[in-house]
Scaffold this motif. Structure first.
Motif, mmCIF file in Angstrom:
data_model
loop_
_atom_site.group_PDB
_atom_site.id
_atom_site.type_symbol
_atom_site.label_atom_id
_atom_site.label_comp_id
_atom_site.label_asym_id
_atom_site.label_seq_id
_atom_site.Cartn_x
_atom_site.Cartn_y
_atom_site.Cartn_z
ATOM 1 N N ALA A 8 0.802 -1.433 0.053
ATOM 2 C CA ALA A 8 -0.057 0.017 -0.075
ATOM 3 C C ALA A 8 0.847 1.325 -0.177
ATOM 4 C CB ALA A 8 -1.091 -0.026 1.110
ATOM 5 N N THR A 26 2.051 0.219 -4.866
ATOM 6 C CA THR A 26 0.696 0.527 -5.771
ATOM 7 C C THR A 26 1.044 1.496 -7.048
ATOM 8 O OG1 THR A 26 0.287 2.407 -4.319
ATOM 9 C CG2 THR A 26 -0.855 0.248 -3.934
ATOM 10 N N LEU A 53 -0.320 -4.829 -7.883
ATOM 11 C CA LEU A 53 -1.701 -5.368 -7.378
ATOM 12 C C LEU A 53 -2.155 -6.765 -7.994
ATOM 13 C CD1 LEU A 53 -3.499 -2.028 -7.019
ATOM 14 C CD2 LEU A 53 -2.771 -3.291 -5.182
ATOM 15 N N VAL A 81 -5.859 -1.542 -0.119
ATOM 16 C CA VAL A 81 -5.101 -2.716 -1.070
ATOM 17 C C VAL A 81 -5.584 -3.968 -0.304
ATOM 18 C CG1 VAL A 81 -2.565 -3.649 -0.956
ATOM 19 C CG2 VAL A 81 -3.211 -1.214 -1.461
ATOM 20 N N SER A 124 -8.681 -5.155 -2.396
ATOM 21 C CA SER A 124 -8.565 -5.176 -3.816
ATOM 22 C C SER A 124 -8.522 -6.502 -4.401
ATOM 23 C CB SER A 124 -7.086 -4.305 -4.011
ATOM 24 O OG SER A 124 -6.015 -4.938 -3.853
#
Length: 802
Positions: free
Chosen positions: A325, A329, A335, A376, A379
């Motif tokens: 995070a 990112t 990710l 995150v 996600s």
């Protein structure tokens, strides 16, 4: 007017003087009383000095409580306390006595923290000795010497009051030559939870039981069909062997009602050890792994332990969500690695343990969060984040600890683990005394929490990710006592996450500035994620040329998941070594498909074929490659009629292929040629090979000159032949020898010595004709007669026609 009488220059009246004297008398009374009470004050001061003297010696003797049984006492139980006392001073302690001290009930959780934090003895705070026969006496305690003790006392003798947590201390008192009075020389505090009757409302308690290790497998695999895995070291075998950390966690957790939280990478690694595997050695060497039996045994025990238990699968290799995070990112592809790690988690656990795990929980390190971490964490599909209460701090003023579940927006639930109970088992618990204190403190916090309110609540305990064997033993002892107590009942993590939240509980995620700096310093840097992205790019270029991409995609994909693991915290050098090793290995594999170097080539014709060889040292074939040959000087040397030409390349594993390109020379000189492999999408693959081509061709003008010269030579030869024939005919006519003329008419060797015209022959012909050899023959000249054939043998060197 009365106040004016006290002003300077005025004399008070008799009445006022009487009042003043009376006031002075009353004012002196307290002073007189103080003088009369001076002996008592002196006595009180002496008592204070004794208290200070007592406190000054409270660290002279170290007291260790190695066991306290039962951890949760009932009305009919007998409490037994065992341990050691060690004289750490330089003087012998005489009249030594070990006492049990019971203090007043502690009503708050913070009071428990305060009592546990005190080290010195304080009169009145540490309770009164139980006394009687429940003591242990030593005539003397020599300096540097330890003595063991064990005292058992029936619960009814403790005279416990209402339900609650009682401070329970063990002290040693005695005298030394420097301090010749009886006083406390050492003390150790613990806690005695007391609730003999069942609670009206029990706390639902969820305990997480983590099975997580560091990263052990590399991206490297064998060239055999089974792709034998290669491990960085053999440390995992130590952890799963009898007595090892992971073996203890499985053995202890088998009989506990806990929620198993498992890293799928651990299962995949141990599963790989059940068959053939190798371990990296010095340099590029590897040795055969030998712990197949241990791996099989550990997996069998784990499969049995998790049956009918809740299993939560973390993303593969337990990615560091906070590092991702804060630093990853903005790096392309980071990710997507988290998503891949989540996607393979369930299948890995199911394949190895034969249970279907829950995968919708995210667990940031130490349960510390900020908005970016939550974003995150969710996600990749998780909608529940395990947070700790020292991160999501209560600000609503609730008089009790609220339930764990908190809606924090966006459909996400924060499952808040209790920080006090989750951190109590940290630190070195190898000593029995440290372990015992941790167990009793855990139980004391749990009971006090339950007594805060009649409202039933769900509490989660999330201990450290990788507890040691001694920490696991203490955890198991505490959970066993808790499950046997009267105020708590077990609950799974999913149930705790779906429980009704308290309306007054905090739901606001702390800002980024609130994230602990100590944790931020341990995070993976941005450079780590950039290196992972570079490795992924190289893998993408490499896999497209392979006939079986899965042989590299899977091991490298999992290795890149391991590069993001939470286990690298505090081990930055080891993390960098691992990343460098993965990148170096993909480089070495890609380098197995290469072009063979070429030396200078010479072309001596108008066109020629230039061969270029592609070598494949991989065990599998390569395809989808294009070989392009480019001329730096297309006006001098064309390739395929253009500046460059391309051909598709397919090479079997362990073989090479030579590709031939047609070239044409346009002018003499030197041209540099560049050979480069490309993938089908036009991306360069590998390093190019350059070489020089030296052109020495013959042009059309040169060929015309050479052809003209050759024609002149032919015409000259024909002229000489005609002249020679004429001369021979005339000579035959003069000599009357037709045979000679016939013989010379068809010479076998036109340039032989027999056919050469001598000067004498030419002179004869010229004298006969009178015009020389250039005189043309006239039509009126008579035709020479041919003499009759001679029957005599032919002379030497003559040709005879038959």
């Amino acid at each position: 007017m009365a106040e004016a009488a006290d002003f300077q220059g005025m004399s008070p009246s008799p009445a006022r003087r009487w009042l003043r004297r009376t006031g002075a008398l009353f004012a002196g009374a307290p002073l007189l009383a103080g003088l009369l009470q001076l002996p008592a004050a002196t006595s009180s001061h002496a008592a204070g000095q004794d208290s200070l003297k007592a406190a000054s010696g409270s660290k002279t003797v170290a007291v260790a409580v190695d066991s306290l049984t039962p951890a949760v006492a009932g009305e009919d139980d007998t409490v037994t306390v065992s341990g050691t006392v060690t004289n750490k001073g330089k003087q012998t302690v005489t009249g030594a006595q070990v006492d049990l001290r019971l203090g007043g009930v502690l009503n708050t959780r913070s009071a428990i923290d305060t009592a546990a934090g005190r080290t010195d003895y304080q009169e009145g705070l540490d309770g009164s000795p139980v006394g009687g026969k429940y003591v242990k006496e030593f005539a003397k305690l020599t300096a540097g010497v330890s003595q063991t003790f064990s005292i058992s006392v029936p619960v009814e003798e403790l005279d416990l009051g209402g339900d609650g947590v009682y401070p329970f201390a063990v002290s040693l008192s005695g005298e030394t030559s420097a301090e010749p009075w009886n006083h406390v020389l050492g003390i150790q505090r613990t806690f005695l939870p007391w609730q003999p009757d069942g609670a009206d409302t029990k706390t639902k308690t969820t305990v997480l039981w983590p099975l997580i290790s560091t990263s052990h497998m590399t991206a490297q695999t064998g060239s055999d069909e089974a792709q034998t895995p290669v491990f960085r070291d053999d440390d995992l075998a130590k952890e799963i062997s009898p007595g090892g950390r992971l073996q203890q966690l499985v053995s202890l957790g088998r009989d506990l009602d806990v929620t198993w939280v498992i890293d799928p990478d651990l299962l995949a690694s141990v599963d790989a050890m059940t068959e053939s595997y190798r371990v990296q050695g010095e340099g590029d060497t590897t040795t055969a792994g030998t712990h197949q039996a241990v791996a099989n045994q550990w997996l069998a025990e784990l499969q049995d332990a998790v049956q009918d238990k809740e299993v939560v699968a973390l993303p593969f290799a337990d990615p560091d969500l906070a590092s991702l995070a804060h630093n990853g990112t903005n790096v392309t592809g980071s990710l997507s690695h988290l998503k891949e790690a989540t996607d393979v988690a369930a299948d890995t656990v199911d394949a190895v343990l034969h249970v279907q795990p829950t995968t919708d929980f995210a667990w940031p390190v130490n349960g510390a969060v900020d908005p970016s971490i939550v974003k995150v964490a969710t996600s990749a599909g998780a909608d529940k984040v395990i947070v700790r209460s020292d991160s999501l701090v209560e600000t609503g003023g609730l008089p009790y600890t609220p339930s764990s579940a908190r809606p924090i927006g966006g459909g996400t639930t924060a499952v808040v683990a209790d920080a006090r109970m989750s951190t109590v088992f940290q630190g070195n618990l190898t000593r029995a005394s440290s372990s015992t204190l941790a167990v009793q403190r855990f139980l004391a916090q749990s009971l006090t929490l339950n007594l805060q309110s009649d409202k039933q609540r769900s509490i989660v305990v999330a201990p450290q990710r990788m507890p040691t064997a001694s920490q696991a033993q203490a955890m198991a002892e505490a959970v066993t006592a808790l499950q046997g107590g009267t105020w708590s009942q077990s609950q799974g993590l999913t149930a705790a996450a779906t429980a009704k939240p308290d309306s007054g509980a905090t739901t606001k995620v702390p800002s980024a500035s609130g994230y602990p700096s100590s944790l931020r310093k341990q995070e993976l840097p941005r450079a780590a994620f950039e290196q992972i992205a570079t490795t992924q790019s190289k893998l993408d270029s490499f896999k497209v040329i392979l006939t079986d991409p899965s042989r590299v995609v899977t091991p490298f994909g999992r290795a890149m998941n391991r590069e993001m693991s939470t286990s690298w915290r505090g081990r930055s050098a080891a993390a960098a070594d691992y990343r460098n090793g993965v990148e170096a290995y993909i480089n070495s594999l890609a380098g197995q498909v290469t072009l063979i170097e070429k030396s200078e080539i010479k072309l001596s014709g108008r066109s020629a074929m230039i061969p270029v060889t592609v070598q494949n040292n991989l065990v599998q074939g390569v395809e989808h490659l294009v070989l392009r040959l480019t001329s730096s000087s297309p006006r001098r040397l064309e390739i395929g009629g253009e500046a460059y030409d391309e051909q598709r390349v397919t090479v079997s594993g362990g073989h090479s292929q030579t590709v031939k390109f047609t070239t044409s020379a346009q002018a003499n000189g030197q041209a540099t040629v560049r050979a480069q492999l490309y993938t089908e999408d036009g991306q360069p693959y590998g390093q190019p090979v350059t070489f020089d081509v030296k052109v020495t061709e013959f042009t059309a003008t040169v060929m015309l000159v050479i052809g003209g010269g050759f024609l002149l030579l032919v015409l000259a030869g024909f002229r000489m032949y005609t002249q020679r024939k004429r001369a021979a005919a005339r000579d035959a006519e003069e000599n009357g020898s037709p045979e000679a003329g016939e013989a010379d008419g068809d010479p076998e060797n036109p340039e032989g010595p027999e056919d050469r015209l001598t000067t004498e022959d030419l002179h004869k012909e010229e004298s006969r004709t009178g015009e020389g050899e250039d005189a043309p023959e006239q039509p009126s000249d008579p035709t020479p007669d041919t003499a009759a054939e001679s029957a005599d043998p032919s002379g030497t060197g003559e040709r005879v026609d038959r």
